[in-house]
Design an enzyme around this catalytic site. Structure first.
Site, mmCIF file in Angstrom:
data_model
loop_
_atom_site.group_PDB
_atom_site.id
_atom_site.type_symbol
_atom_site.label_atom_id
_atom_site.label_comp_id
_atom_site.label_asym_id
_atom_site.label_seq_id
_atom_site.Cartn_x
_atom_site.Cartn_y
_atom_site.Cartn_z
ATOM 1 C CB SER A 151 -37.097 34.911 37.303
ATOM 2 O OG SER A 151 -37.332 34.897 35.919
ATOM 3 C CD GLU A 246 -35.593 26.927 35.946
ATOM 4 O OE1 GLU A 246 -35.623 28.081 35.478
ATOM 5 O OE2 GLU A 246 -35.281 26.664 37.116
ATOM 6 C CG HIS A 276 -38.746 30.057 35.577
ATOM 7 N ND1 HIS A 276 -37.409 30.351 35.504
ATOM 8 C CD2 HIS A 276 -39.376 31.247 35.762
ATOM 9 C CE1 HIS A 276 -37.241 31.656 35.630
ATOM 10 N NE2 HIS A 276 -38.411 32.222 35.800
#
Length: 342
Positions: A151, A246, A276
């Site tokens: 991320s 995502e 995610h």
């Protein structure tokens, strides 16, 4: 594309996560309640590992090493959390996994400064300090360092690479990203096409992807903030993993294209039906297991590790209680809440 068909467990977990998020979790993540008052049980370092808290350059770092093993290999793990979340137990679990799949490598995870108290360039400065600590104080060879992140941590890892290159510092042996956030302008096509599909960030703009406090007064197109806009020429090999449900899918695909155009050896793996940082499932869902196996394969290549099987390999059969899709979903949602709330 790694897996053509979504596993039954993967479908169940994703759909159950979406239902829970839609009914009880669509709230502003940046309120900071859990970020300021994290509630987690004390983490117990597993047997066979040494765990040390390092405080250098006003930076707190967590250093994990297998007992009695010196390989010269190390993973610099940059955790996720949208630049507003601190270190969490899931990343301590990740550190153990990284050590195992690097065949006894060490793992350093900096608890870098986060927004809104410390906007850009605080996180980048701390990542640079952690990298220099590995080089200068611990003596790791740069080619034996792999920078890994998920991320925001994936984007920060690539930003760190750009900074190292621009300042004529030695680059690491490779980069590994999971669901990397590489474009803080949120300009990718998937921000629209996956808006109703993404079980975590979909159907809402009240989350850490929008109006990021990390940017502060800076330009979000600055490559050290959004590495998508950087020059990757000269980079070492890169592995990028992402789920095709995502919102951040484009962040990986666009950077992957730029890497390849720059002549960088880059492997882009898009996992069908995944969400995610689905790698948080570790061994609980097939796609997560496959992603970690691919990460292990990548590390073997970067570190030139030769694994010679001794005799016939027999797959171990676990006889313990089988986990249901609901158990797995509850675990993943708990992990996501801790990450998304910081």
């Amino acid at each position: 594309m790694r897996r053509k068909k979504v596993s039954v467990m993967g479908n169940l977990v994703r759909d159950m996560m979406q239902n829970v998020m839609e009914t009880s979790f669509k709230q502003p993540f940046q309120s900071g309640e859990l970020r300021k008052n994290p509630v987690e049980p004390a983490w117990v370092c597993p047997a066979g590992y040494e765990y040390e808290i390092i405080e250098k350059y006003d930076l707190k770092m967590e250093y994990l090493r297998p007992v009695g093993v010196v390989t010269g290999r190390v993973i610099l793990q940059l955790h996720g959390g949208g630049y507003i979340g601190p270190m969490k137990n899931i990343y301590r679990r990740f550190a153990v996994r990284y050590s195992k799949i690097s065949y006894g490598g060490d793992v350093l995870t900096p608890d870098y400064r986060v927004a809104p108290e410390d906007p850009y360039p605080a996180a980048l400065q701390d990542a640079v300090s952690a990298y220099q600590w590995l080089l200068q104080e611990k003596g790791y060879a740069p080619e034996n360092i792999v920078i890994a992140g998920d991320s925001a941590g994936g984007g920060l890892g690539l930003a760190l690479g750009l900074y190292l290159k621009d300042n004529h510092l030695p680059l690491p042996g490779g980069f590994l990203t999971m669901s990397a956030w590489t474009d803080l302008t949120n300009s990718g096509e998937s921000y629209q096409t996956n808006y109703e599909l993404d079980p975590l960030f979909g159907n809402s703009t009240h989350n850490m992807l929008y109006d990021s406090t990390y940017i502060g007064e800076a330009d979000p197109m600055e490559p050290y903030i959004s590495p998508l806009f950087g020059d990757f020429s000269g980079f070492p090999p890169v592995l990028m993993q992402v789920g095709n449900y995502e919102i951040l899918l484009s962040d990986t695909l666009m950077v992957g294209q730029k890497l390849k155009k720059a002549g960088v050896k880059c492997r882009i793996s898009v996992f069908e039906g995944m969400f995610h940082v689905f790698q948080m499932g570790l061994d609980l869902i097939p796609e997560s297991r496959e992603a970690w196996e691919e990460a292990e394969e990548f590390l073997r290549i970067v570190y030139h590790i030769s694994v010679k099987p001794e005799g016939k390999v027999v797959r171990k059969v676990k006889t313990g209680q089988k986990r249901s899709a609901r158990d797995i979903t509850e675990f993943l949602i708990a992990m996501m809440k801790k990450e998304l709330n910081g």
